[in-house]
Scaffold this motif. Structure first.
Motif, short mmCIF file in Angstrom:
data_model
loop_
_atom_site.label_atom_id
_atom_site.label_comp_id
_atom_site.label_asym_id
_atom_site.label_seq_id
_atom_site.Cartn_x
_atom_site.Cartn_y
_atom_site.Cartn_z
N LYS A 163 -17.48 -41.29 7.64
CA LYS A 163 -17.50 -41.39 9.11
C LYS A 163 -18.30 -40.23 9.71
N ASN A 164 -18.09 -39.04 9.17
CA ASN A 164 -18.84 -37.87 9.65
C ASN A 164 -20.35 -38.07 9.42
N ALA A 165 -20.69 -38.66 8.27
CA ALA A 165 -22.10 -38.92 7.97
C ALA A 165 -22.72 -39.87 8.97
N MET A 166 -21.98 -40.88 9.37
CA MET A 166 -22.49 -41.81 10.37
C MET A 166 -22.70 -41.09 11.71
N GLU A 167 -21.78 -40.22 12.06
CA GLU A 167 -21.92 -39.44 13.30
C GLU A 167 -23.16 -38.54 13.22
N ALA A 168 -23.46 -38.06 12.01
CA ALA A 168 -24.62 -37.17 11.83
C ALA A 168 -25.94 -37.93 11.80
N GLY A 169 -25.89 -39.25 11.79
CA GLY A 169 -27.12 -40.04 11.87
C GLY A 169 -27.66 -40.54 10.55
N PHE A 170 -26.87 -40.46 9.48
CA PHE A 170 -27.35 -40.95 8.18
C PHE A 170 -27.43 -42.47 8.16
N ASP A 171 -28.32 -42.98 7.32
CA ASP A 171 -28.46 -44.43 7.14
C ASP A 171 -27.45 -44.98 6.16
N GLY A 172 -26.82 -44.11 5.39
CA GLY A 172 -25.82 -44.53 4.42
C GLY A 172 -25.31 -43.35 3.64
N VAL A 173 -24.40 -43.63 2.70
CA VAL A 173 -23.83 -42.59 1.85
C VAL A 173 -23.92 -43.02 0.39
N GLU A 174 -24.09 -42.04 -0.49
CA GLU A 174 -24.04 -42.28 -1.93
C GLU A 174 -22.85 -41.52 -2.48
N ILE A 175 -21.90 -42.23 -3.05
CA ILE A 175 -20.71 -41.61 -3.63
C ILE A 175 -21.05 -41.09 -5.02
N HIS A 176 -20.81 -39.81 -5.25
CA HIS A 176 -21.16 -39.18 -6.53
C HIS A 176 -20.04 -39.43 -7.54
N ALA A 177 -20.30 -40.32 -8.48
CA ALA A 177 -19.33 -40.64 -9.54
C ALA A 177 -19.94 -40.35 -10.90
N ALA A 178 -20.83 -39.35 -10.96
CA ALA A 178 -21.57 -39.05 -12.18
C ALA A 178 -21.34 -37.60 -12.62
N HIS A 179 -22.00 -37.22 -13.73
CA HIS A 179 -22.18 -35.82 -14.13
C HIS A 179 -20.90 -35.02 -14.34
N GLY A 180 -19.83 -35.67 -14.72
CA GLY A 180 -18.61 -34.95 -15.02
C GLY A 180 -17.86 -34.46 -13.81
N TYR A 181 -18.13 -34.99 -12.62
CA TYR A 181 -17.40 -34.60 -11.42
C TYR A 181 -16.15 -35.47 -11.26
N LEU A 182 -15.45 -35.34 -10.16
CA LEU A 182 -14.08 -35.86 -10.06
C LEU A 182 -13.95 -37.33 -10.44
N ILE A 183 -14.73 -38.21 -9.84
CA ILE A 183 -14.57 -39.64 -10.12
C ILE A 183 -14.88 -39.92 -11.59
N ASP A 184 -15.91 -39.26 -12.12
CA ASP A 184 -16.24 -39.40 -13.53
C ASP A 184 -15.10 -38.89 -14.41
#
Length: 368
Positions: A163-184
Motif C-alpha cells: 500500500k505504501n508503494a502505491m502511495e509512493a507512485g510505484f507501478d507494482g511490487v516484487e516480493i523477494h522470495a529468493a536468496h535465502g531470505y525469509l520467504i525462502d
C-alpha cells in the motif's frame, strides 16, 4: 525481441529489458530514506522497460543490511516519490522489491533478534555497523522462530508495504522470495524445521509464500504483483535443498491462476547450480504467465531465452551499474564498460562516486 514492447494485464513495458534489483546502500541518514541521488541513479537507467528497485525492507526487523531504503514510514514513502517521479519522467516503469531478510541479519541492524521459520543459524555475514565504528561485514545473529501470530503480522507488513508503494507512485511490487531470505527460509528444509501448518510437507513450506502473495495481490491487484525466486541458488545455506525444485514447480502451479505481473528467476549468483533446459521446459508446462530471468545474461543469451519462449522479460544487474545507457549500447552494439574491481569497491555505501558518475557512451563520428 529484446527491444519489442511487452504488455500484460494493465502493465505495459517499452522493451523487454529490466534492470534487476541491486543493493546499493545510498540512503540519507537517519531513517534510511531514499534521496535525490537515488532518484538520479534510477532516472539515468530508465532506458530499461522496467526498473526493479533495490530491496526495500518492509519493517525494521525485516532489515538485514545497513543504509538500505525502507518502505514502512512516511519518510520512506516521500523519499521514494522522488524516485518514481524521476523514472516516470524518463518514460520507464518501476516496481519496488519488498524485502524481509529473516535470519540474515543482526540485532544491531534490525533493532531486535532476527526472525526466521525456525531457530536455525547458518554461518553468514551481512553489511552492518562494526564494533570499532563504520560499516562492514558482520556475522549474523541467532534467529528466533516466528509464531503463527508473528507470521500473520509479517504478512500484514507486506500488505502495508505494498500500500505504501502505491502511495509512493510505484507501478507494482516484487516480493523477494529468493536468496535465502525469509520467504525462502520457509520453503527450504534446512531452515524450516517447524511442525505446524507452515512446516513439514512441501505444501506447508510454501504456505507462507502463497498467503503473502495472495494477500498483497488482493490489496493492490495481481497485475501489480510479482515474485522473485531462486531455486538454483544456494546463498544462505550450507547445502543444496533436495526438494526445492519440486516445491518451486508445485508453487508455480498454484501461482498461475493469480495472474501475477511476472515470476522472476534469479540465477547464477553466489553459490549456484546451472538451471538446465529441462527445468525451463517444466516451468513453462505449469506456468503460462510472464516469466523474467536474471543472472549473468549477455545480450545474446537473453535473446535466446526470449526466442525459446522460456522468458518474456530479461533482467540485467551489474551491467547496469557501469552502463546507465545499457539499452542503447545493446541496440547499437556499442562496447560495455566493464564491472571491474573499482566498481565492486563502490557498490555498497558511499557518495556519488561509482554510483551516478558513469557516463553514457559517446560514439565516434565514424561509428554513427
Amino acid at each position: 525481441m529484446l527491444f519489442e514492447s511487452f504488455n500484460y494485464g494493465q502493465q505495459s513495458f517499452e522493451n523487454r529489458i529490466a534492470m534487476a534489483p541491486m543493493t546499493r546502500s545510498r540512503t540519507s541518514q537517519p531513517g534510511d530514506v531514499p534521496n535525490d541521488m537515488m532518484a538520479t541513479y534510477y532516472k539515468q537507467r530508465a532506458n530499461a522497460g522496467l526498473i526493479i528497485t533495490e530491496g526495500a525492507p518492509i519493517s525494521a526487523v525485516g532489515r538485514g543490511y545497513s543504509m538500505t531504503p525502507g518502505i514502512y514510514t512516511q519518510a520512506h514513502i516521500d523519499g521514494w516519490k522522488k524516485v518514481t517521479e524521476a523514472v516516470h519522467s524518463a518514460g520507464s516503469k518501476v516496481f519496488i522489491q519488498l524485502w524481509h531478510v529473516g535470519r540474515r541479519s543482526h540485532e544491531t541492524i534490525a533493532g531486535e533478534q532476527p526472525v526466521s521459520a525456525s531457530a536455525v543459524k547458518e554461518p553468514d555475514q551481512v553489511f552492518g555497523p562494526l564494533p570499532e565504528g563504520g560499516f562492514g561485514m558482520v556475522e549474523t545473529g541467532m534467529p528466533r522462530a516466528l509464531g503463527e501470530q508473528d507470521i500473520q503480522d509479517t504478512i500484514a507488513d507486506f500488505v502495508q508495504a505494498a500500500k505504501n508503494a502505491m502511495e509512493a507512485g510505484f507501478d507494482g511490487v516484487e516480493i523477494h522470495a529468493a536468496h535465502g531470505y525469509l520467504i525462502d527460509q520457509f520453503m527450504r528444509m534446512a531452515s524450516n524445521q517447524r511442525t505446524d501448518q507452515y512446516g513439514g510437507s512441501q505444501e506447508n513450506r510454501m504456505r507462507f509464500m502463497l498467503e503473502t502473495v495472495e494477500a498483497v495481490a488482493k490489496e493492490i491487484g495481481s497485475d501489480k504483483v510479482a515474485i522473485r525466486v531462486s531455486p538454483h541458488v544456494i546463498e544462505g545455506y550450507a547445502e543444496e535443498d533436495p526438494e526445492i525444485i519440486e516445491l518451486t514447480l508445485k508453487a508455480l502451479a498454484k501461482l498461475a491462476p493469480m495472474n501475477l505481473a511476472y515470476v522472476h528467476f534469479s540465477e547464477n549468483i553466489s553459490r549456484y547450480v546451472e538451471a538446465p533446459e529441462s527445468f525451463r521446459q517444466q516451468v513453462r508446462e505449469v506456468y503460462p504467465n510472464p516469466i523474467m530471468v536474471a543472472g549473468k545474461l549477455t545480450k545474446e543469451t537473453a535473446q535466446q531465452l526470449l526466442d525459446k519462449q522460456y522468458a518474456d522479460l530479461v533482467a540485467f544487474g551489474t551491467p547496469y551499474v557501469t552502463n546507465p545507457d545499457l539499452v542503447q549500447r545493446f541496440k547499437n552494439d556499442w562496447p560495455l564498460t566493464e564491472f571491474d574491481a573499482d566498481a565492486r569497491l563502490t557498490l555498497y555505501g558511499g557518495d556519488d562516486k561509482g554510483y551516478i558518475d558513469y557516463p553514457e557512451y559517446q560514439p565516434s563520428r565514424s561509428s554513427l
